[in-house]
Design an enzyme around this catalytic site. Structure first.
Site, PDB file in Angstrom:
ATOM      1  CE  LYS A 229      10.306  -5.478 -17.500  1.00 39.86           C
ATOM      2  NZ  LYS A 229      10.496  -6.823 -18.060  1.00 39.86           N
TER       3      LYS A 229
ATOM      4  CB  SER B  68       5.486   0.795 -19.273  1.00 32.04           C
ATOM      5  OG  SER B  68       4.794  -0.295 -19.811  1.00 32.04           O
TER       6      SER B  68
ATOM      7  CB  THR C 185       8.167   2.169 -22.697  1.00 36.95           C
ATOM      8  OG1 THR C 185       8.206   1.969 -21.288  1.00 36.95           O
ATOM      9  CG2 THR C 185       9.318   3.051 -23.122  1.00 36.95           C
TER      10      THR C 185
ATOM     11  CG  HIS D  98       6.907  -8.810 -24.757  1.00 39.17           C
ATOM     12  ND1 HIS D  98       7.834  -8.192 -23.957  1.00 39.17           N
ATOM     13  CD2 HIS D  98       5.706  -8.622 -24.157  1.00 39.17           C
ATOM     14  CE1 HIS D  98       7.227  -7.669 -22.900  1.00 39.17           C
ATOM     15  NE2 HIS D  98       5.946  -7.905 -23.006  1.00 39.17           N
TER      16      HIS D  98
END
Length: 279
Positions: free
Chosen positions: A56, A58, A108, A152
């Site tokens: 996982k 960006s 990102t 988040h």
């Protein structure tokens, strides 16, 4: 017996919710992976060094790793109303010349911040400090940095730190493009082969659907690894970041990814990406 797939994702509720079934051998026909939990700056680095089979990362890191890793069309984070926030101790603070903490220079979030700041902070911000995402709000609160770019569950908890929102990167992006905001991508090593990549995508989709079908099954796993242990915050986090684009990017999701990377390349922030590499 072949070595297990080396998989790395964050301990955040959206990832543990999505991957619970896969990580626990509950997806029929899918191999159980060996999982490492890591902050996004760590997984971005793993991808750049070619370490790990499924990661996982960006979307902001994607242009540097597409030769070795393929973008999987599921399992990631992309949506609306879920963008990174710029926070400061004082409302309306001027960022000109100021120090800003970010979760990764290849995140990102930082890419969106750069695109936004080019217009919103014409005098230019000052230096950048990279911190693990859960350390950013305390650093802003304690005056170690002037502002923070947060991701988040910080969207739900920043007021507890006495902080103020200066801007919402997702809101700015959606107003300008009309597209959902691409945040976190799932990539897999191209050397696994096309058939294996399709199998991985199918397994991840099955894990997403299993999570939706029985949310209680992943509850202990989610709360065990969450940085924010309040179950209500974990629920908000999952509801925001796990959506139809998690099951399949689809045409609109792919359009959002292309738009982000094209705009960033136009500004010289990332290398230009061949759209065929995103298919």
């Amino acid at each position: 017996m072949a070595d297990p797939l080396q998989v790395a994702y964050s301990p955040c509720p959206n990832d543990t919710f999505v991957f619970h079934a896969w990580a626990h051998g509950l997806v029929p026909g899918a191999d159980t992976p060996e999982v490492t939990f890591a902050d996004i700056d760590i997984t971005n680095g793993l991808a750049e060094r070619g370490e790990g089979d499924v990661l996982k990362i960006s979307y902001g890191q994607l242009p540097w790793v597409l030769d070795e890793y393929a973008l999987l069309p599921c399992g990631g984070a992309l949506g609306r109303g879920c963008g990174p926030l710029v926070l400061a101790r004082e409302p309306g603070a001027d960022l000109t010349g100021r120090t800003v903490a970010v979760p990764s220079e290849r995140s990102t979030a930082y890419l969106l911040f750069r695109l936004w700041a080019a217009k919103a902070v014409p005098g230019g911000f000052g230096s950048i400090v990279v911190l693990p995402f859960h350390e950013i709000m305390p650093a802003v609160r304690d005056g170690r940095v002037d502002a923070g770019l947060v991701i988040h569950e910080a969207r739900f908890t920043y007021r507890q730190y006495g902080l103020h929102q200066l801007a919402d990167m997702g809101e700015a992006w959606e107003q300008e493009t009309g597209l959902p905001i691409p945040l976190g991508a799932i990539v897999a090593r191209r050397s696994l082969g096309a058939e294996r990549l399709r199998e991985l995508a199918d397994g991840i989709r099955a894990s997403v659907r299993a999570a939706w079908a029985d949310p209680a099954a992943s509850r202990a796993y989610v709360l065990e690894h969450a940085q924010e242990m309040d179950p209500a915050v974990a629920d908000q986090h999952i509801a925001l970041y796990v959506n139809e684009f998690t099951a399949d990017l689809g045409e609109e999701g792919h359009a959002a990814v292309r738009a982000l990377l094209d705009r960033a390349a136009d500004e010289g922030l990332v290398p230009r990406v061949d759209p065929a590499q995103l298919a």
